[in-house]
Design a protein around this motif. Structure first.
Motif, PDB file in Angstrom:
ATOM      1  N   GLU A  17      -1.279  -9.936 -11.810  1.00  5.73           N
ATOM      2  CA  GLU A  17      -2.218 -11.062 -11.896  1.00  5.73           C
ATOM      3  C   GLU A  17      -2.774 -11.491 -10.548  1.00  5.73           C
ATOM      4  OE1 GLU A  17      -0.828 -14.312 -14.278  1.00  5.73           O
ATOM      5  OE2 GLU A  17      -0.099 -12.964 -15.841  1.00  5.73           O
ATOM      6  N   ASP A  18      -1.967 -11.493  -9.501  1.00  6.68           N
ATOM      7  CA  ASP A  18      -2.426 -11.932  -8.192  1.00  6.68           C
ATOM      8  C   ASP A  18      -3.408 -10.912  -7.626  1.00  6.68           C
ATOM      9  OD1 ASP A  18      -2.288 -13.573  -5.727  1.00  6.68           O
ATOM     10  OD2 ASP A  18      -1.385 -11.741  -4.918  1.00  6.68           O
ATOM     11  N   ALA A  19      -4.648 -11.341  -7.402  1.00  5.07           N
ATOM     12  CA  ALA A  19      -5.702 -10.425  -6.966  1.00  5.07           C
ATOM     13  C   ALA A  19      -5.394  -9.769  -5.625  1.00  5.07           C
ATOM     14  CB  ALA A  19      -7.038 -11.158  -6.897  1.00  5.07           C
ATOM     15  N   GLN A  20      -4.853 -10.519  -4.680  1.00  8.43           N
ATOM     16  CA  GLN A  20      -4.563  -9.956  -3.359  1.00  8.43           C
ATOM     17  C   GLN A  20      -3.486  -8.872  -3.450  1.00  8.43           C
ATOM     18  OE1 GLN A  20      -3.390 -12.828  -0.414  1.00  8.43           O
ATOM     19  NE2 GLN A  20      -3.702 -11.412   1.270  1.00  8.43           N
ATOM     20  N   THR A  21      -2.450  -9.132  -4.231  1.00 11.83           N
ATOM     21  CA  THR A  21      -1.392  -8.134  -4.425  1.00 11.83           C
ATOM     22  C   THR A  21      -1.946  -6.919  -5.145  1.00 11.83           C
ATOM     23  OG1 THR A  21       0.289  -9.859  -4.495  1.00 11.83           O
ATOM     24  CG2 THR A  21       0.882  -7.729  -5.457  1.00 11.83           C
ATOM     25  N   ARG A  22      -2.722  -7.157  -6.196  1.00 11.40           N
ATOM     26  CA  ARG A  22      -3.309  -6.041  -6.955  1.00 11.40           C
ATOM     27  C   ARG A  22      -4.207  -5.192  -6.054  1.00 11.40           C
ATOM     28  NH1 ARG A  22      -5.323  -8.809 -10.765  1.00 11.40           N
ATOM     29  NH2 ARG A  22      -7.410  -8.957  -9.890  1.00 11.40           N
ATOM     30  N   ASP A  23      -5.015  -5.846  -5.199  1.00 11.80           N
ATOM     31  CA  ASP A  23      -5.892  -5.098  -4.298  1.00 11.80           C
ATOM     32  C   ASP A  23      -5.097  -4.246  -3.313  1.00 11.80           C
ATOM     33  OD1 ASP A  23      -8.129  -6.081  -5.542  1.00 11.80           O
ATOM     34  OD2 ASP A  23      -8.649  -7.500  -3.941  1.00 11.80           O
ATOM     35  N   ALA A  24      -3.996  -4.778  -2.795  1.00  9.13           N
ATOM     36  CA  ALA A  24      -3.162  -3.999  -1.877  1.00  9.13           C
ATOM     37  C   ALA A  24      -2.549  -2.800  -2.595  1.00  9.13           C
ATOM     38  CB  ALA A  24      -2.066  -4.871  -1.281  1.00  9.13           C
ATOM     39  N   LEU A  25      -2.103  -3.014  -3.821  1.00  3.78           N
ATOM     40  CA  LEU A  25      -1.534  -1.914  -4.603  1.00  3.78           C
ATOM     41  C   LEU A  25      -2.602  -0.875  -4.939  1.00  3.78           C
ATOM     42  CD1 LEU A  25       0.732  -4.076  -6.923  1.00  3.78           C
ATOM     43  CD2 LEU A  25       1.533  -2.448  -5.191  1.00  3.78           C
ATOM     44  N   LEU A  26      -3.790  -1.331  -5.305  1.00  4.69           N
ATOM     45  CA  LEU A  26      -4.889  -0.401  -5.598  1.00  4.69           C
ATOM     46  C   LEU A  26      -5.257   0.419  -4.366  1.00  4.69           C
ATOM     47  CD1 LEU A  26      -7.272  -2.572  -7.789  1.00  4.69           C
ATOM     48  CD2 LEU A  26      -6.147  -0.463  -8.467  1.00  4.69           C
ATOM     49  N   ALA A  27      -5.277  -0.221  -3.213  1.00  9.79           N
ATOM     50  CA  ALA A  27      -5.599   0.500  -1.977  1.00  9.79           C
ATOM     51  C   ALA A  27      -4.602   1.627  -1.737  1.00  9.79           C
ATOM     52  CB  ALA A  27      -5.612  -0.462  -0.793  1.00  9.79           C
ATOM     53  N   GLY A  28      -3.332   1.348  -1.949  1.00 12.05           N
ATOM     54  CA  GLY A  28      -2.315   2.387  -1.781  1.00 12.05           C
ATOM     55  C   GLY A  28      -2.451   3.496  -2.803  1.00 12.05           C
ATOM     56  N   GLU A  52       0.828  -1.205   0.000  1.00 17.33           N
ATOM     57  CA  GLU A  52       0.000   0.000   0.000  1.00 17.33           C
ATOM     58  C   GLU A  52       0.863   1.255   0.000  1.00 17.33           C
ATOM     59  OE1 GLU A  52      -3.119   0.078   2.934  1.00 17.33           O
ATOM     60  OE2 GLU A  52      -3.776  -1.945   2.405  1.00 17.33           O
ATOM     61  N   ASP A  53       1.893   1.264   0.833  1.00 13.25           N
ATOM     62  CA  ASP A  53       2.787   2.423   0.897  1.00 13.25           C
ATOM     63  C   ASP A  53       3.561   2.601  -0.408  1.00 13.25           C
ATOM     64  OD1 ASP A  53       1.918   2.853   3.461  1.00 13.25           O
ATOM     65  OD2 ASP A  53       3.740   2.126   4.424  1.00 13.25           O
ATOM     66  N   LEU A  54       4.017   1.497  -0.984  1.00 15.19           N
ATOM     67  CA  LEU A  54       4.738   1.551  -2.252  1.00 15.19           C
ATOM     68  C   LEU A  54       3.858   2.162  -3.341  1.00 15.19           C
ATOM     69  CD1 LEU A  54       7.121   0.793  -4.155  1.00 15.19           C
ATOM     70  CD2 LEU A  54       6.042  -1.452  -4.407  1.00 15.19           C
ATOM     71  N   ALA A  55       2.644   1.663  -3.467  1.00 20.44           N
ATOM     72  CA  ALA A  55       1.733   2.176  -4.488  1.00 20.44           C
ATOM     73  C   ALA A  55       1.379   3.632  -4.231  1.00 20.44           C
ATOM     74  CB  ALA A  55       0.475   1.325  -4.554  1.00 20.44           C
ATOM     75  N   SER A  56       1.209   3.983  -2.976  1.00 25.27           N
ATOM     76  CA  SER A  56       0.893   5.367  -2.625  1.00 25.27           C
ATOM     77  C   SER A  56       2.019   6.304  -3.047  1.00 25.27           C
ATOM     78  CB  SER A  56       0.650   5.467  -1.117  1.00 25.27           C
ATOM     79  OG  SER A  56       0.433   6.799  -0.744  1.00 25.27           O
TER      80      SER A  56
END
Length: 172
Positions: free
Chosen positions: A77-88, A55-59
């Motif tokens: 591709e990994d939904a959990q990773t993508r969701d964490a990145l999207l949240a950030g 989350e911090d990285l994406a932010s």
């Protein structure tokens, strides 16, 4: 110093909180050149540390290069990773431009219902603190009931309450 050397030094010489901050700095610099390597920095972390790192990285990356970050996140591709990145990404975007965060949410929402609801609540809460009416309109336009409810809750948590009147005593 290479990214691998920076990671090795960070792991050896810092405590947990400082290590997380340094990993985000390293990851943000690395993200513009090799996004997959930036995400790989979080591989050895515990689940909650990894989530916070992503989350911090994406932010951070979204603040410096939002379009590049958004395009790359869409390819994960990994939904959990993508969701964490999207949240950030949404967290950074909503602070600067809630309307843009809402548009991002509409075009690329997180994949799980709970992540979508949490993102909708964050966007609505931040937006309502600035423009309650616009946040309410957006919340009402959301297609899913869970997202609408979460956004409404975010608005209730952040929006000013009352009618803007103050009574005082005196001859005036």
């Amino acid at each position: 110093i290479t990214a691998a050397q920076a990671v090795a030094r960070t792991q050896q010489n810092t405590d947990g909180n400082r290590r997380g901050e340094l990993f985000v700095r390293i990851g943000t610099k690395l993200a513009s050149e090799d996004p997959n390597a930036a995400v790989a920095l979080g591989t050895g972390m515990r689940s909650w540390e990894r989530q916070q790192f992503l989350e911090d990285l994406a932010s951070q990356w979204s603040e410096s290069s939002p379009d590049q970050a958004r395009r790359w996140i869409a390819t994960v591709e990994d939904a959990q990773t993508r969701d964490a990145l999207l949240a950030g990404m949404l967290q950074a975007e909503v602070k600067n431009n809630p309307a843009a965060a809402a548009a991002s949410f509409a075009s690329m929402p997180p994949s799980t219902p709970s992540a979508r609801s949490q993102a909708a609540m964050r966007i609505a809460s931040e937006w309502a603190a600035r423009d309650t009416l616009a946040a309410m309109r957006w919340a009402e336009s959301l297609p899913g009931e869970a997202e609408r409810n979460a956004a409404s809750q975010g608005i209730r948590n952040a929006a000013p309450v009352g009618i803007g009147v103050m009574l005082t005593s005196g001859s005036d």
